[in-house]
Design an enzyme around this catalytic site. Structure first.
Site, PDB file in Angstrom:
ATOM      1  N   HIS A  55       0.828  -1.223   0.000  1.00 42.33           N
ATOM      2  CA  HIS A  55       0.000   0.000   0.000  1.00 42.33           C
ATOM      3  C   HIS A  55       0.856   1.265   0.000  1.00 42.33           C
ATOM      4  O   HIS A  55       0.547   2.237   0.672  1.00 42.33           O
ATOM      5  CB  HIS A  55      -0.968   0.013   1.190  1.00 42.33           C
ATOM      6  CG  HIS A  55      -1.990  -1.074   1.117  1.00 42.33           C
ATOM      7  ND1 HIS A  55      -3.150  -0.957   0.413  1.00 42.33           N
ATOM      8  CD2 HIS A  55      -2.011  -2.319   1.656  1.00 42.33           C
ATOM      9  CE1 HIS A  55      -3.858  -2.076   0.514  1.00 42.33           C
ATOM     10  NE2 HIS A  55      -3.185  -2.934   1.265  1.00 42.33           N
ATOM     11  N   ASN A 127     -10.342  -2.755   2.493  1.00 46.56           N
ATOM     12  CA  ASN A 127     -10.068  -2.711   1.059  1.00 46.56           C
ATOM     13  C   ASN A 127     -11.346  -2.356   0.312  1.00 46.56           C
ATOM     14  O   ASN A 127     -12.418  -2.256   0.910  1.00 46.56           O
ATOM     15  CB  ASN A 127      -9.571  -4.077   0.571  1.00 46.56           C
ATOM     16  CG  ASN A 127      -8.109  -4.322   0.922  1.00 46.56           C
ATOM     17  OD1 ASN A 127      -7.301  -3.403   0.967  1.00 46.56           O
ATOM     18  ND2 ASN A 127      -7.774  -5.563   1.156  1.00 46.56           N
ATOM     19  N   TYR A 337       0.564  -4.126  11.745  1.00 50.61           N
ATOM     20  CA  TYR A 337       0.391  -2.736  11.309  1.00 50.61           C
ATOM     21  C   TYR A 337       1.089  -1.764  12.250  1.00 50.61           C
ATOM     22  O   TYR A 337       1.846  -0.898  11.822  1.00 50.61           O
ATOM     23  CB  TYR A 337      -1.101  -2.403  11.148  1.00 50.61           C
ATOM     24  CG  TYR A 337      -1.588  -2.815   9.785  1.00 50.61           C
ATOM     25  CD1 TYR A 337      -1.541  -4.149   9.395  1.00 50.61           C
ATOM     26  CD2 TYR A 337      -2.039  -1.888   8.859  1.00 50.61           C
ATOM     27  CE1 TYR A 337      -1.943  -4.545   8.132  1.00 50.61           C
ATOM     28  CE2 TYR A 337      -2.442  -2.285   7.585  1.00 50.61           C
ATOM     29  CZ  TYR A 337      -2.398  -3.613   7.234  1.00 50.61           C
ATOM     30  OH  TYR A 337      -2.787  -4.002   5.983  1.00 50.61           O
TER      31      TYR A 337
END
Ligand code: NDP
Length: 502
Positions: A55, A127, A337
């Protein structure tokens, strides 16, 4: 002219000349004591931070979330009560390409949302598709390697992509959506977003419900074919940025309707599919989407780097009334993350203004990179440990969620055992996709196979055939066309490796 601000050094001292270096005479060498020259060059060398491994290319804007429905039965989250309005940030992205990649590539789009609620930041990092390629996080790094550059050729490898996908039947659902029209939206405004994972809601009575989040575009769906996407890329590589930034500058603020699907806690034992499997949806007929509000994006960042590149979204950021689920992929992302942000931005990345909660923050974390807010956030320099007698912050029992009911023996349970990778894809293929969209999908798939070894293509066709014979035969027809046009030239021939499907 006189109203213009005075140029200063980063330490705030007035700076007399930003055009001429300090030299010995007009033709002589530069002096080491020209610290501001060194400072300027040193800053330039450090302007880039590590790009996101996935990303990396993104587009974002600020806005607000408005809740119009009544969710009080399910969740105590303040930001989800009727009438609540919460400032937010959205970042959209492609998955595979690097920072300079073209926007109009066929790829899944990231749909990351940060809500600055009165009870802390709540991030939904989803997403534009409701499912994902893998269901077990042990496979995630390998999957991403197939999307990135080959170690020797330094080019992206369709062979690696299709080898992995054809050996991983759980990817069929996401691959089918990616190869369908929705795989190449015209811009961020004309696509849906999905929280994708199953999360949970919990209420004041301590009851838990499973929940899926959907964000439906109010602009309508719009897509490009591969050929149209190629034409856009020939004109600009920044088409998504142009569209989103331009729309907001012109006051055309995009909106998405917020919907939730709610599943009572004990239903999870009864569904024919695992409701915590990221390769599955919850059929609308079983769990109808409930409309609860909308969000609007209405402010462009003033500084892309400060507000979008350093924005740090993590599904671990929840608030009271919202929690996780046993989804294996979600559980892994709770770690990975935040860890990516600690690596890219520094340990205290949530002190960067765009990541700062808009409510009081008190904790006992100490020093480290990016700790720019005065060291301690306990409110008292003597309260730097817990328990303490100096009025430091205390835990808030009201934020305690109900127990997560899970039991079982600890093992490495086969993530494929008893899983059905075909039925939901068949539903999509037979009930949802129109015939002309199917034809485009066959062509999109076969169009990626010009250099892919035959055994890999045959294996993929055999998987499509398990979804539906027309799927397999349609892709074969499109592949035969590529061959008839002389475009099929596999660069490596591999014998049938008889691989174990992993
Ligand atoms: P329905 O038969 O009730 O509705 C089909 C849904 O498919 C639509 O609501 C739309 O989702 C979505 N859709 C439409 N065109 C496409 C496309 N080109 N690519 C991907 N999705 C598309 O849905 P069911 O719940 O019975 O599920 C049937 C199949 O639809 C599923 O197996 C799944 O593949 C797909 N789907 C289901 C979703 C769900 O959450 N249940 C969400 C998205 C896809 P939307 O309203 O989100 O635009």
């Amino acid at each position: 002219m006189t109203d213009r601000p005075k140029l200063t050094t980063t330490a705030g001292a007035p700076w007399p000349n930003n055009q001429d270096s300090v030299t010995v005479g007009p033709r002589g060498p530069v002096l080491l004591q020209d610290y501001q020259l060194l400072e300027k060059l040193a800053h330039q060398n450090r302007e880039r931070i590590p790009e996101r491994t996935v990303h990396a290319k993104g587009w974002g804007a600020h806005g607000s979330l408005k809740i119009t429905g009544d969710l009080s039965k399910y969740t105590k989250a303040a930001a989800l009560q009727q009438g609540a309005e919460t400032p937010m940030l959205a970042r959209f992205s492609t998955v595979a390409g690097e920072m300079g990649a073209a926007d109009h590539e066929r790829d899944v789009r990231g749909f990351a949302l940060k809500f600055y609620t009165s009870e802390g930041n709540w991030d939904l990092v989803g997403n534009n598709t409701p499912v994902f390629f893998v269901r077990d996080p042990l496979k995630f790094p390998d999957f991403i390697h197939t999307q990135k550059r080959h170690p020797r050729t330094h080019m992206r490898s369709t062979t690696a992509m299709w080898d992995f996908w054809s050996l991983s039947p759980e990817s069929l659902h996401q691959v089918t959506i990616l190869m369908s029209d929705r795989g190449l939206p015209i811009d961020p405004m004309h696509m849906n977003g999905y929280g994708s994972h199953t999360y949970s809601f919990w209420n004041d009575a301590g009851e838990r419900y499973w929940v899926k989040f959907h964000f439906k575009t109010q602009q309508g769906h719009a897509h490009y074919t591969n050929a149209e996407g190629d034409q856009v890329i020939a004109r600009t590589r920044e088409g998504f940025q142009e569209a989103l930034f331009g729309a907001i500058e012109e006051g055309r603020f995009p909106r998405w309707t917020v919907q939730v699907q709610i599943m009572p806690e004990m239903d999870a034992e009864k569904t024919p599919y695992n409701p915590f499997d990221l390769t599955k949806v919850w059929p609308h007929a079983d769990y109808p989407p409930i409309e609860v509000g909308y969000f609007e994006l209405n402010r462009n960042p003033d500084n892309y780097f400060a507000e979008i590149e350093t924005a740090a979204f993590s599904p671990s950021n929840i608030v009271p009334g919202i929690s996780y689920s046993p989804d294996r992929m979600l559980q892994a992302r709770l770690f990975s993350y935040a860890d990516a942000h600690r690596h890219r931005l520094g340990t205290h990345y949530e002190q960067i203004p765009v990541n700062q909660p808009k409510c009081p923050v008190h904790h006992y974390h100490r020093d480290g990179q990016m700790n720019v807010m005065g060291g301690l956030q306990s409110g008292n320099p003597d309260a730097y440990y817990e328990p303490n007698s100096f009025g430091g912050p205390l835990a808030d029992a009201g934020a305690q969620e109900p127990p997560l009911k899970v039991s079982g023996d600890v093992s490495r349970y086969d993530h494929r055992n008893g899983y059905d990778d075909y039925t939901q894809v068949r539903e999509l293929f037979t009930r949802v996709l129109e015939d002309d969209e199917k034809e485009r999908m066959f062509g999109n798939i076969a169009g990626m196979w010009e250099t892919v070894p035959e055994v890999i293509c045959e294996r993929a066709i055999s998987e499509f055939t398990k979804v539906h014979p027309d799927y397999g035969s349609g892709v074969r027809r499109a592949w035969d066309k590529i061959k008839a046009e002389g475009r099929y030239k596999p660069t490596i021939v591999i014998p049938d490796p008889d691989p174990a499907i992993v």
